[in-house]
Scaffold this motif. Structure first.
Motif, PDB file in Angstrom:
ATOM      1  N   LYS A  53       9.956 -12.204   1.008  1.00  0.00           N
ATOM      2  CA  LYS A  53       8.728 -11.502   0.021  1.00  0.00           C
ATOM      3  C   LYS A  53       7.519 -12.006   0.004  1.00  0.00           C
ATOM      4  N   LEU A  54       6.368 -10.723   0.332  1.00  0.00           N
ATOM      5  CA  LEU A  54       5.207 -11.468   0.145  1.00  0.00           C
ATOM      6  C   LEU A  54       4.473 -10.521  -0.987  1.00  0.00           C
ATOM      7  N   GLU A  55       4.009 -11.539  -2.064  1.00  0.00           N
ATOM      8  CA  GLU A  55       3.342 -10.953  -3.119  1.00  0.00           C
ATOM      9  C   GLU A  55       1.900 -11.600  -3.501  1.00  0.00           C
ATOM     10  N   ALA A  56       0.991 -10.861  -4.253  1.00  0.00           N
ATOM     11  CA  ALA A  56      -0.410 -11.216  -4.599  1.00  0.00           C
ATOM     12  C   ALA A  56      -0.645 -10.733  -5.794  1.00  0.00           C
ATOM     13  N   ASN A  57      -1.553 -11.185  -6.681  1.00  0.00           N
ATOM     14  CA  ASN A  57      -2.120 -10.669  -7.825  1.00  0.00           C
ATOM     15  C   ASN A  57      -3.536  -9.810  -7.294  1.00  0.00           C
ATOM     16  N   ILE A  58      -3.676  -8.694  -7.959  1.00  0.00           N
ATOM     17  CA  ILE A  58      -4.774  -7.926  -7.361  1.00  0.00           C
ATOM     18  C   ILE A  58      -5.568  -7.326  -8.782  1.00  0.00           C
ATOM     19  N   GLY A  63      -9.576  -5.338 -10.034  1.00  0.00           N
ATOM     20  CA  GLY A  63     -10.540  -4.175  -9.946  1.00  0.00           C
ATOM     21  C   GLY A  63     -10.322  -2.965 -10.988  1.00  0.00           C
ATOM     22  N   LYS A  64     -11.588  -2.596 -10.818  1.00  0.00           N
ATOM     23  CA  LYS A  64     -11.721  -1.441 -11.557  1.00  0.00           C
ATOM     24  C   LYS A  64     -12.622  -0.233 -10.808  1.00  0.00           C
ATOM     25  N   PRO A  65     -12.004   1.159 -10.826  1.00  0.00           N
ATOM     26  CA  PRO A  65     -10.716   1.500 -11.391  1.00  0.00           C
ATOM     27  C   PRO A  65      -9.381   0.616 -10.667  1.00  0.00           C
ATOM     28  N   VAL A  66      -8.292   0.652 -11.183  1.00  0.00           N
ATOM     29  CA  VAL A  66      -7.277  -0.001 -10.450  1.00  0.00           C
ATOM     30  C   VAL A  66      -7.156   0.301  -8.988  1.00  0.00           C
ATOM     31  N   PRO A  67      -7.152  -0.712  -8.137  1.00  0.00           N
ATOM     32  CA  PRO A  67      -7.390  -0.511  -6.586  1.00  0.00           C
ATOM     33  C   PRO A  67      -6.049   0.099  -6.196  1.00  0.00           C
ATOM     34  N   ILE A  68      -6.146   0.828  -5.041  1.00  0.00           N
ATOM     35  CA  ILE A  68      -4.879   1.450  -4.330  1.00  0.00           C
ATOM     36  C   ILE A  68      -4.557   0.460  -3.148  1.00  0.00           C
ATOM     37  N   VAL A  69      -3.188   0.073  -3.180  1.00  0.00           N
ATOM     38  CA  VAL A  69      -2.843  -0.820  -2.452  1.00  0.00           C
ATOM     39  C   VAL A  69      -2.204  -0.467  -0.905  1.00  0.00           C
ATOM     40  N   HIS A  70      -2.337  -1.184   0.162  1.00  0.00           N
ATOM     41  CA  HIS A  70      -1.845  -0.722   1.330  1.00  0.00           C
ATOM     42  C   HIS A  70      -1.488  -1.825   2.105  1.00  0.00           C
ATOM     43  N   TRP A  71      -0.164  -1.892   2.605  1.00  0.00           N
ATOM     44  CA  TRP A  71       0.265  -3.057   3.268  1.00  0.00           C
ATOM     45  C   TRP A  71       0.445  -2.754   4.887  1.00  0.00           C
ATOM     46  N   LEU A  72      -0.274  -3.607   5.610  1.00  0.00           N
ATOM     47  CA  LEU A  72      -0.421  -3.178   6.923  1.00  0.00           C
ATOM     48  C   LEU A  72       0.244  -4.232   7.774  1.00  0.00           C
ATOM     49  N   LYS A  73       0.841  -3.841   9.078  1.00  0.00           N
ATOM     50  CA  LYS A  73       1.337  -4.944  10.000  1.00  0.00           C
ATOM     51  C   LYS A  73       0.898  -4.209  11.408  1.00  0.00           C
ATOM     52  N   ALA A 129      15.006   1.153   5.429  1.00  0.00           N
ATOM     53  CA  ALA A 129      16.284   0.741   4.640  1.00  0.00           C
ATOM     54  C   ALA A 129      16.083  -0.532   4.598  1.00  0.00           C
ATOM     55  N   ARG A 130      15.045  -1.446   5.385  1.00  0.00           N
ATOM     56  CA  ARG A 130      15.189  -2.982   5.030  1.00  0.00           C
ATOM     57  C   ARG A 130      13.705  -3.218   4.255  1.00  0.00           C
ATOM     58  N   THR A 131      12.891  -2.270   4.282  1.00  0.00           N
ATOM     59  CA  THR A 131      11.663  -2.851   3.812  1.00  0.00           C
ATOM     60  C   THR A 131      11.500  -1.971   2.462  1.00  0.00           C
ATOM     61  N   GLU A 132      10.804  -2.655   1.383  1.00  0.00           N
ATOM     62  CA  GLU A 132      10.673  -2.497   0.064  1.00  0.00           C
ATOM     63  C   GLU A 132       9.340  -2.470  -0.143  1.00  0.00           C
ATOM     64  N   VAL A 133       8.458  -1.664  -0.832  1.00  0.00           N
ATOM     65  CA  VAL A 133       7.356  -1.917  -1.451  1.00  0.00           C
ATOM     66  C   VAL A 133       7.121  -1.884  -2.757  1.00  0.00           C
ATOM     67  N   LYS A 134       6.846  -2.951  -3.514  1.00  0.00           N
ATOM     68  CA  LYS A 134       7.041  -3.011  -5.055  1.00  0.00           C
ATOM     69  C   LYS A 134       5.404  -3.318  -5.472  1.00  0.00           C
ATOM     70  N   ASN A 135       4.454  -2.105  -5.919  1.00  0.00           N
ATOM     71  CA  ASN A 135       3.192  -2.431  -6.118  1.00  0.00           C
ATOM     72  C   ASN A 135       3.145  -2.107  -7.463  1.00  0.00           C
ATOM     73  N   CYS A 146       3.240  -6.201  -3.778  1.00  0.00           N
ATOM     74  CA  CYS A 146       4.416  -7.024  -3.178  1.00  0.00           C
ATOM     75  C   CYS A 146       5.336  -6.099  -2.190  1.00  0.00           C
ATOM     76  N   ILE A 147       5.659  -6.896  -1.265  1.00  0.00           N
ATOM     77  CA  ILE A 147       6.550  -6.107  -0.239  1.00  0.00           C
ATOM     78  C   ILE A 147       7.933  -7.094   0.181  1.00  0.00           C
ATOM     79  N   VAL A 148       8.927  -6.478   0.195  1.00  0.00           N
ATOM     80  CA  VAL A 148      10.119  -7.404   0.369  1.00  0.00           C
ATOM     81  C   VAL A 148      10.772  -6.811   1.742  1.00  0.00           C
ATOM     82  N   VAL A 149      11.220  -7.796   2.654  1.00  0.00           N
ATOM     83  CA  VAL A 149      11.866  -7.262   3.857  1.00  0.00           C
ATOM     84  C   VAL A 149      13.060  -7.964   3.929  1.00  0.00           C
ATOM     85  N   LYS A 150      14.199  -7.255   4.114  1.00  0.00           N
ATOM     86  CA  LYS A 150      15.411  -7.705   4.005  1.00  0.00           C
ATOM     87  C   LYS A 150      15.938  -7.848   5.400  1.00  0.00           C
TER      88      LYS A 150
END
Length: 1341
Positions: free
Chosen positions: A77-82, A84-94, A103-109, A115-119
């Motif tokens: 799992k990869l996570e971080a606090n964010i 900003g005003k207005p609330v920022p839009i989150v993008h996970w890139l690889k 099926a194996r990737t879950e994005v929890k923002n 937060c992103i979880v890779v199973k």
């Protein structure tokens, strides 16, 4: 107006329908169940309706600063606090591509976390992940590296195939993009034919990114694949495109610009340029060929490989013409030859001849000079044709030619018709067919005059004997006579005089006719002496004999000459050096006046040089004749040499015919016959050279060869050879000697040998190297090309296979017997014991252990390092004890335990591979187990050094790693107060962390970390900024009060809320006012009314708590009686000095100030002026003089009252021997009247103070001083109790005249600036008093 018409039960409400950028204030009214409304709350203050914009920020845990390592199949799992005003839009890139849920990737923002979880992680899940947050204020991104430990992915393609031939090719590839979290240890390379499904291993362990593949079948189509291997297993393969094993190149194009230079009689140098097209394969060498103009075949010139662009062709026949051509050779073979060059003749280069040798004068007369010289030492490479003699008259310095222009062939010459008594210089030069050579000077100058020489005569041996003659015979005696001038000759006789018997006669003629009548006699001839006349021989010939006489064979020719001379000369005919005699075809017809030679039926041998020799007692004369008989040529000049005889061929050579039949030889006819036969067979009918290579002969047969020259008149006579048998003069060579194998690697070996003891009679032109695998039965030839060196590198071997080798020599007769085979040798990279480890050092020590570390050896011995052994011994002993297991340890660090504290030890480390243990490396110095003491050390990263910024309500964590032994005691503090109860502190072995879960503005500030142990102390701080509303302003005070206004002052808030204070809000009971400085005046007040005031600060986050005045303020005018704040009332300054006096003035309303001098109003001039402000008055006097001295009064007047002060000013003079000092009375007299003052002086550079005098007044003139000396002065006051403490002058005074020295006052005057502060309950002043140096003394008192 109401913002909500609905019942609000919560303590939070969102107001909608506002207008952007409009300013609003809000308040809240509570209502209870009975419907009763409360008083409204305080106003929120002015709020602008607009979106708050904070650029995005990311708070990433410190653990993500390094790569996240997971095993394949695990979940991460990869996570971080964010923020900003207005609330920022989150993008996970690889790898630059946005990640979507799978099926194996879950994005929890959320709004505040990403937060992103890779199973069940697999290899491709490793790599760089990028967290990107965006809002209208900007964007922010951070990278997180993830390493998944798994088998490697396929190599990065495509597989590059190059160097393809019919039997081999090379492939290359790139490292896998995913190495599975471990370095790739090696690669497996396999191949298969496209017609088959089975893969064959080419190389099981390739540690490079390329491989050369051999033993392919020509024309077959192959596919290759490469499989990476790491410590987790075998990865995925990468396959190549199909490729056909065939040569991708052709023979090269012809060489260009072939040229011939450096020509000699037996060699020429051929140069050329590279072919324009190498055929797709590098040029390996060149083939140089020649062809004789008289031959028909091209002959190879170079036996060995020629890699340069030039070659020297040797072994050429002199005077023969040759053409050349060059061919390039690459892996495909020899290419098309170049265009042949023109013919070049093999001759030594010819030049003009050198100077004749040793020219000298033989004889001189008054008009002639006889010269003689030798042939030049250097003839220029060709025959000397003639010589030229030149003379120079000393009177004119001009050279003129003495010989004919064509020169003379003799090496002597007499120069005639010269001027007597003149000096001449002479020089001689030779001529060949190239031209006239250098001249040789005859030494000195020759003066022409008659030489005197006494008479002399020579008698030959016959005349010295008795001469017997018959009676009535003629006696002739010939005696050479010399002498200058010519001597008179007289003959005598021993027994008497010699009488001349010559009689003189007269002659006349009488005619008689048939009738017998006789005429009168003719006139007399005169006296004629009867004696013999002597003339040397002379001749005349027809002009046709001046050139060669050309006749056809079978014709008759005659040579004739008219002959003169007395006595009649004898005539002899010669051909060459042989006298011609009468024969059937040659007839000599001589008369007294003519000589004729007639040759009948001329044949070829009758041609040549004929000479007629005429001789009498007066001398000899030769007459040359040249005859050319046009006929078939004679036989070639022998012998006919047979050389280079083998079983099938031989070489013939001969010389051109001596008699060419009067025409050049066109060609030669070569014939052969076996001695067992009579018939001749033509070998060549048009041979243009005097040599020829005969082929296709029968082995063992005996042959005779003959050559016939042919010119335009026909075929000449033959020249035959001796019989010769066709057999080889040599046999195959013996076996090479002393085979040796060197430079063994996993795929190659170098075979070396010595030459055979016997070459078989012919030069060895090649060696054949063969190998045999121990697993095979056949010998395989290793070299496809010719090998002439005594070494050969055999490549393409299979690793770990064993091979033996043998070598055969080859000459013209063929390959000889092979050498005895070598012993079997394994194809593997050479291995040795490893080198010593590097950089062995101590990492740490305790009281019973030592930690050592080292680096891998630079040289691993050619095989993998299997482990390391660590040994230890006491410093005073020699016996080493191994600390590690016998097999060693694989790590490059090791802890040695169970040691004695403070005992001295030595430690060494050695590496091990499969061949054994390498050389050890000893850790430098002796090692002692003991607890180390290290002072504390704090490690702040760049983020902490810059400071931490958190939002109000957010969490704050300050994690600080540290070092120190023993472990230091840790304490945290806050610079501006104690730590709040919200602060949580966590401390580990090497880190400490201060955290606050919910921050507010009071948590901002500087946090100080203190570390201390027995070795020392260390502190560090981290600045924390909390983004919140500011604190209340401080020190709110009243600066001024009037009946209609109040002026307030305050200081900025101690806490600015993490951003700059924008403005302040000043409030009184019924109104507000916004100001932007820390001072504000509130107007429009009612006189006599009491008011309360408060001030609030604003920043980007909002409004602070208000700061109120402690007590109410009544709006009314304040009155203060006028007064002055005088520090001194007596002043004294030297003439020419400046005075600037500033006196503070106090009073409300502002009083009017007036200055007077000696009771009269002060008049302002250019030197004296007065200026006033509401708070002070200033008096300025420039360049003071005696008239400026006196009493000054200053008066302040207002409606409240008047005040007057008196000021005394004295102007003194500093001379070269004296000066005047002045001072003020002491502020306290000690309870007794001041009776006098003691003045003392100290000369600069001295140590002792000297008394100057006593004075009852506050000034004194000091005399008796040294001119230009500098002095310090001090003054003591005296009363009945004694002397006071002295007050010394700070700056010395120089004693010198001031008159006429306009700048001297600058040296004598030091301006003293004293800042005086007078404090009033409502006012503050700051004033400056500038005084001259003399006034300083009164300051101290």
């Amino acid at each position: 107006m109401k913002a909500s018409f609905a019942n609000v039960l919560e303590t939070e409400f969102v107001v909608t329908g506002l207008i952007e950028d409009q300013v609003y204030e809000f308040r809240v009214i509570a209502r209870n169940a009975a419907g009763v409304f409360s008083q409204p709350s305080d106003s929120t203050g002015a709020i602008t309706a607009k979106d708050e914009v904070d650029p995005p920020k990311i708070d990433l845990d410190a653990k993500y600063s390094q790569a996240v390592v997971v095993n394949a199949g695990e979940t991460f799992k990869l996570e971080a606090n964010i923020y900003g005003k207005p609330v920022p839009i989150v993008h996970w890139l690889k790898e630059g591509q946005e990640i979507t849920e799978a099926a194996r990737t879950e994005v929890k923002n959320t709004d505040f976390t990403a937060c992103i979880v890779v199973k069940e992680a697999i290899r491709v899940d490793g790599g760089q992940y990028t967290l990107l947050v965006k809002n209208v204020g900007g964007e922010k991104s951070m990278n997180i590296n993830v390493k998944v430990l798994d088998r490697p992915g396929p190599p990065d393609g495509p597989i590059c195939i190059y160097g393809v031939t019919s039997e081999k090719c090379s492939i290359s590839w790139k490292s896998p993009l995913q190495d599975g979290g471990s370095d790739v240890s090696h690669y497996i390379v396999e191949r298969r034919e496209t017609s088959r499904l089975v893969w064959t291993v080419v190389e099981p362990k390739v540690q490079t990114l390329n491989l050369k593949i051999t033993k392919l079948l020509p024309g077959n189509e192959y596919i290759f694949r490469v499989i990476p291997v790491n410590k987790y297993g075998i990865g995925e393969p990468l396959e190549s495109e199909p490729v056909i094993a065939r040569n991708s190149f052709v023979a090269p194009s012809p060489a260009t610009e072939v040229m011939v230079s450096t020509i000699t009689k037996d060699s020429m140098v051929v140069t050329w340029e590279r072919p324009t097209n190498d055929g797709g394969s590098p040029i390996q060498g060149y083939v140089v060929e020649k062809r004789d103009k008289d031959g028909v075949r091209w002959t190879r010139c170079n036996k060995r490989n020629v890699s340069e662009l030039r070659f020297r062709v040797t072994g050429l026949l002199e005077s023969h013409s040759y053409e050349f051509r060059v061919s390039g050779e690459n892996a495909a073979g020899v290419g098309t030859p170049s265009t042949p060059t023109i013919y070049y003749k093999a001759l030594d280069p010819i030049f003009k001849p050198g100077p004749p040798n040793n020219p000298k004068v033989v004889d001189t007369s008054r008009s002639t000079v006889s010269l003689k010289w030798g042939k030049p030492i250097y003839d220029g490479g060709c025959e000397i044709q003639s010589y030229i003699v030149e003379a120079c008259n000393g009177a004119s310095d001009e050279w003129f030619m003495c010989t004919p222009p064509t020169g003379i062939s003799d090496t002597k010459f007499t120069v005639k018709r010269l001027l007597e008594k003149h000096e001449y210089q002479f020089r001689v030069c030779a001529i060949n067919k190239i031209g006239v050579g250098e001249h040789a000077d005859v030494p000195g100058k020759i003066l022409l005059e008659e030489k005197l020489e006494s008479p002399d005569l020579e008698l030959d041996a016959d005349m010295r004997k008795m001469i017997n003659i018959r009676s009535a015979s003629t006696l002739r005696l010939f005696v050479p006579v010399r002498g200058r001038p010519a001597p008179e000759v007289k003959w005598g006789k021993a027994d008497g005089e010699i009488k001349e018997t010559d009689n003189k006669y007269d002659f006349r003629v009488i005619a008689r006719n048939a009738a017998g009548a006789v005429s009168k006699p003719s006139e007399s001839t005169g006296s004629i002496t009867a004696k013999d006349e002597v003339d040397p021989p002379n001749y005349e010939t027809d002009p046709i004999y001046n050139q060669t006489l050309v006749i056809n064979a079978g014709d008759t020719f005659s040579l004739e000459a008219n002959v003169n001379g007395k006595p009649i000369p004898a005539a002899q005919w010669f051909k060459g050096d042989i006298e011609v005699e009468n024969s059937a075809r040659a007839e000599i017809k001589n008369t007294d006046f003519k000589s004729v030679l007639v040759v009948k039926d001329a044949i070829r041998v009758d041609g040549g040089q004929y000479t007629l020799v005429l001789t009498n007692v007066a001398g000899t004369k030769t007459v040359p004749f040249s005859v050319k008989v046009l006929d078939r040529p004679g036989p070639s000049e022998g012998p006919l040499t047979v050389s280079n005889v083998t079983e099938e061929k031989c070489s013939l050579s001969w010389l051109p015919p001596r008699h060419d039949g009067g025409a050049s030889i066109s060609y030669y006819i070569i014939q052969k016959r076996e001695t067992s036969r009579l018939a001749w067979t033509v070998v060549s009918g048009d041979c243009g050279a005097t040599m020829f290579k005969v082929t296709k002969l029968l082995k063992g047969n005996e042959y005779i060869f003959r050559v016939m020259a042919v010119n335009k008149y026909g075929e000449g006579e033959p020249l035959e050879s001796d019989p010769v048998i066709m057999r080889n003069p040599f046999v195959p060579p013996g076996p090479p000697q002393e085979l040796e194998i060197t430079n063994i690697t996993r795929d190659s070996m170098t075979v070396c040998w010595n030459r055979p003891e016997s070459t078989g009679g012919s030069d060895i032109n090649n060696y054949i190297v063969e190998k045999r695998d121990r697993a095979g039965v056949r010998w395989t030839k290793c070299n496809k090309r010719r090998v002439t060196d005594l070494r050969f590198r055999v490549t393409g071997l299979t690793e770990d296979h064993e091979y033996e080798f043998r070598v055969s020599a080859e000459n013209t007769a063929g390959a000889g017997q092979p050498s005895p085979p070598t012993h079997y040798l394994k194809a593997c990279d050479p291995t040795f014991e490893p080198g010593c480890p590097t950089n062995a050092h101590v990492v740490d020590t305790t009281k019973d252990s030592i930690i050592v570390a080292w680096h891998r050896p630079i040289y691993d011995g050619g095989c993998e390092i299997q482990g390391y052994a660590v040994e230890i011994t006491k410093a005073d002993e020699e016996e080493w004890t191994i600390c590690t297991p016998p097999s060693g340890v694989s790590a490059t660090t090791f802890i040695i335990n169970k040691l004695i504290e403070l005992q001295e030890y030595k430690v060494r480390i050695c590496a091990m591979n499969k061949l054994g243990v390498g050389e050890p490396t000893e850790v430098q110095g002796v090692l002692k187990p003991m607890d180390k003491i290290d002072p504390p050390e704090v490690i702040l990263d760049s983020v902490l050094r810059k400071g931490i910024v958190v939002r109000a309500g957010g969490a704050m964590r300050i994690n600080v790693p540290f070092k120190g032994r023993p472990t230091p005691e840790i304490s945290w503090a806050k610079e501006d107060g104690e730590l709040s109860s919200k602060v949580q502190i966590e401390t580990g072995e090497d880190y400490t962390q201060l955290s606050v879960d919910i921050c507010d503005k009071y948590d901002a500030g500087k946090y100080i970390l203190n570390l201390e142990n027995s070795a020392g102390a260390k502190s560090a701080f981290v600045s924390v900024k909390v983004l919140d509303t500011p604190g209340a302003p401080v020190n709110l005070t009243i600066k001024d009060i009037k009946r209609e206004s109040v002026t307030l002052t305050w200081e900025p808030p101690l806490i600015d809320g993490g951003s700059r204070i924008k403005n302040y809000l000043v409030e009184k009971r019924d109104s507000t006012r916004i100001v932007y400085t820390c001072e504000g005046t509130v107007t429009g007040l009612s006189s006599g009314q009491e008011y309360l005031f408060r001030v609030s600060a604003f920043n980007e986050k909002g409004k602070s708590d208000p700061r109120s005045l402690a007590a109410p303020v009544t709006a009314k005018d304040v009155t203060i009686e006028p007064r002055f704040k005088l520090t001194f009332n007596t002043y004294s300054l030297p003439i020419g000095d400046n005075l600037k006096m500033e006196i503070p003035v106090i009073g409300r309303p502002v009083p009017k100030v007036e200055w007077k001098k000696d009771g009269q109003a002060l008049k302002e001039t250019t030197r004296l002026n007065v200026s006033s402000t509401p708070y002070s008055t200033k008096l300025f006097i420039k360049d003071a003089n005696r008239e400026d001295a006196g009493k000054y009064t200053v008066t302040a007047t207002s409606s409240i009252g008047t005040v007057t002060e008196e000021i005394s000013l004295g102007v003194t003079e500093v001379t070269k021997e004296s000066l005047t000092l002045a001072w003020a009375k002491p502020e306290q007299d000690g309870g007794s009247r001041i009776t006098g003052y003691l003045v003392e002086a100290l000369e600069k550079g001295q140590e002792k103070w000297v008394k100057c005098g006593m004075s009852k007044s506050i000034h004194l003139t000091v005399s008796g001083l040294r001119e230009n000396a500098e002095y310090f002065f001090r003054v003591r006051a005296k009363n009945l109790a004694g002397f006071s403490d002295a007050k010394e002058m700070v700056v010395p005074v120089m004693v010198k005249d001031q008159i006429g020295e306009s700048d001297s006052s600058i040296d004598q005057t030091i301006i003293l600036k004293t800042k005086l502060r007078f404090e009033d309950p409502l006012f503050r002043y700051q004033n400056t008093l500038e005084l001259p140096l003399s006034t300083i003394t009164s300051v101290g008192t």
